[in-house]
Design a protein around this motif. Sequence first.
Motif, short mmCIF file in Angstrom:
data_model
loop_
_atom_site.label_atom_id
_atom_site.label_comp_id
_atom_site.label_asym_id
_atom_site.label_seq_id
_atom_site.Cartn_x
_atom_site.Cartn_y
_atom_site.Cartn_z
N LEU A 96 0.83 -1.20 0.00
CA LEU A 96 0.00 0.00 0.00
C LEU A 96 0.87 1.26 0.00
CD1 LEU A 96 -3.04 0.06 0.09
CD2 LEU A 96 -2.91 0.46 2.54
N LEU A 97 1.91 1.20 0.82
CA LEU A 97 2.83 2.32 0.91
C LEU A 97 3.51 2.56 -0.43
CD1 LEU A 97 4.18 4.25 3.06
CD2 LEU A 97 6.02 2.60 3.15
N SER A 155 1.11 4.12 -2.88
CA SER A 155 0.92 5.54 -2.54
C SER A 155 2.08 6.38 -3.04
CB SER A 155 0.83 5.72 -1.02
OG SER A 155 -0.34 5.17 -0.55
N ILE A 156 3.31 5.91 -2.79
CA ILE A 156 4.49 6.68 -3.18
C ILE A 156 4.59 6.74 -4.70
CG2 ILE A 156 7.02 6.71 -3.12
CD1 ILE A 156 6.78 5.62 -0.24
N ALA A 170 2.25 9.23 -6.07
CA ALA A 170 2.73 10.59 -5.81
C ALA A 170 3.86 10.97 -6.75
CB ALA A 170 3.21 10.70 -4.36
N ALA A 182 2.49 11.71 -10.16
CA ALA A 182 1.79 12.99 -10.17
C ALA A 182 2.74 14.17 -10.05
CB ALA A 182 0.78 13.02 -9.03
N CYS A 183 3.95 13.91 -9.55
CA CYS A 183 4.91 15.01 -9.37
C CYS A 183 5.51 15.49 -10.68
CB CYS A 183 6.05 14.57 -8.44
SG CYS A 183 5.65 14.82 -6.72
N GLU A 228 3.21 31.86 -7.35
CA GLU A 228 2.26 32.06 -6.25
C GLU A 228 2.98 32.14 -4.90
OE1 GLU A 228 -1.38 29.47 -5.36
OE2 GLU A 228 -1.44 29.86 -7.52
N ARG A 229 3.91 31.22 -4.71
CA ARG A 229 4.67 31.23 -3.45
C ARG A 229 5.50 32.50 -3.33
NH1 ARG A 229 5.18 25.82 -1.27
NH2 ARG A 229 4.67 24.30 -2.84
N SER A 278 3.42 35.30 -2.33
CA SER A 278 3.08 35.22 -0.91
C SER A 278 4.18 35.84 -0.05
CB SER A 278 2.85 33.75 -0.52
OG SER A 278 2.93 33.57 0.87
N TRP A 279 5.44 35.48 -0.35
CA TRP A 279 6.55 36.03 0.45
C TRP A 279 6.66 37.53 0.26
CZ3 TRP A 279 7.92 33.26 4.26
CH2 TRP A 279 8.00 31.88 4.15
N ARG A 333 14.51 25.88 -5.62
CA ARG A 333 13.58 24.81 -6.04
C ARG A 333 13.47 24.77 -7.56
NH1 ARG A 333 9.03 23.29 -2.78
NH2 ARG A 333 9.12 25.34 -1.83
N GLY A 373 -2.91 37.44 -0.78
CA GLY A 373 -2.14 36.36 -1.41
C GLY A 373 -1.03 35.83 -0.52
N GLN A 407 4.43 35.20 9.05
CA GLN A 407 3.30 35.66 8.22
C GLN A 407 1.99 35.54 9.00
OE1 GLN A 407 3.63 33.27 4.61
NE2 GLN A 407 4.70 34.94 3.57
N PRO A 456 0.76 10.45 -0.33
CA PRO A 456 0.76 11.25 -1.57
C PRO A 456 0.46 12.73 -1.33
CG PRO A 456 -0.52 9.25 -1.87
CD PRO A 456 -0.15 9.31 -0.43
#
Lengths: 132, 405
Positions: free
Chosen positions: A3-4, A7-8, A11, A14-15, A28-29, A32-33, A71, B248, B256, B398
């Motif tokens: 199962l693990l 799941s991985i 993921a 999907a990444c 977006e991030r 935010s900052w 990133r 945002g 924050q 996930p």
Amino acid sequence: MRLLGVSIALAVVACRRPPSDVLGESAERAHSWIAGAEMTADLWTSGRVPSGFAQVALRDAQRGLEAERARLGRKTEVMKDPRVAEAVSALDAASVAASRMGAALTRGGDERAAARGEIRSADHRIQMAARR
Amino acid sequence: MKNAVRVLLGVVTSIGGFIEAGSISTSAQAGALFGFRLLWAVALAAICVAFLIEMSGRLAAVSHHTLAAAVRERFGVTFHIGPIVAELLLDILVLTAEIGGVGTALQLLTGRPVRLWVLPTAFLVWLLLWVGNFDAIENSVALLGLVTLCFVVAAYRLHPSWPDVARGFVPSVADHHVARYGFLAVSICGATISPYLLNFYSSGAVEEKWTEKDCAMNRVVASLGMGFGAVVAMGVLVTAAMVLQPRGIAADAFSQVALVLTPAFGRWGFYLFAASLAIGCLGAALEVALNMAYLLGQSLGWSWGENLRPKDGTRFSLVFTLAIGLSAVLVLLGLDPLRLTLFSMALTVIILPVLVLPFLVLMNDEHYVGRHTNGWLGNAVVGFVVVAGFLMALVAIPLQILGGS
């Protein structure tokens, strides 16, 4: 364990996202900052948060922007995209501007205004790169 | 009159003890990213935890067993090892996050780094446990924790659209950031249904020598206390939705989140936030450290109790001392309290079914709870927690990868 593993695996599959998705998320991030840094600067200017806190919040913003840049930089497959290269350059400028905002807190209003202008301009560049 | 005071004190301590690093960070992120849309998750988790807390109190009042002691006696030591190890690991993560949370609050107040505050905070937690008794610790910190009601006042003063707030109580699917939405819903449940609360509450009931007569009071305290506590968590979410979402700001750092009360309270807003974070985390750190000592003491048959003098419960005192020391080291190694909090909240739901399932058996065993066995509603809620916990455990990994960063 099976199962693990499933799941991985789900993921990981999907990444794998296209550069536009990765860039959109980073933009977006970054916003935010930058918005957090601007709100902190506004509140500090009006005397509603202490200097020590403002320094911490601006340092967090700078680190957050640097992390976002790192990133994007790690994903070699998306770095080939010119929009991503533009966003990375703007993220660099934004983290420098956040650092300057922190340093400018104890200096004159002109320097603070200049740093705010720089960070807004960097934010605009990042958002434009993500929307292109 | 005496009973009314006990009920009032119980409710007040539940409200004061509800808010800590986990509930502040998950609720603030939920509000900042999704507005009022995750209010249903807070409400659902609060209903579940109120039922579970009431059951753990009832078990203790009727059987004079704590949850850990009853599981050990009913299912044997071998069965008990897995859940105990899982809960201890989780407790260490939560304790680390809470000590880091106090350090973060002090960093926000002073501008000095978190690491500088870790050892003084750990020493304070240890000292309070070493010299204090159960009532003094629970009541004093939880009474101070009433400062967290400022989030409710702030939510009211920011004039949200109440019909929109009401719509947030209807479960819905996110139209953006679906993985993040799912991760936050799971994390909110993990932050609210903290396994440590169950054993801690039953241990407190045994320490305070509850009897069958206290069952009615227990019911009122559990439902009202957790209900009002959830209202505070909802206050955090609504405030973040009103202040951070329009700008945002995603609440990716406590610096924050610290901005949320300023529009409602001006200069005081910042200090109220820092006080709420510091007191909430301090209270939770005391409870988690104590619970680890309770858990091991009750599972291994040592003499245990916060009302014992340290020399009469040396192994009990040694456990919380080591736990606090280890957590302090983990914060000093540079673990980020906010990320650790979100991670441990998601981890909570993974181990929740393992911890709650034996509870369901105990609460239907007349040998332990006599005529106070669970009704259909109680069983349905525990069953729901087990099934939902299992399903959430399937998606938690996930979601952690996709939406947790």
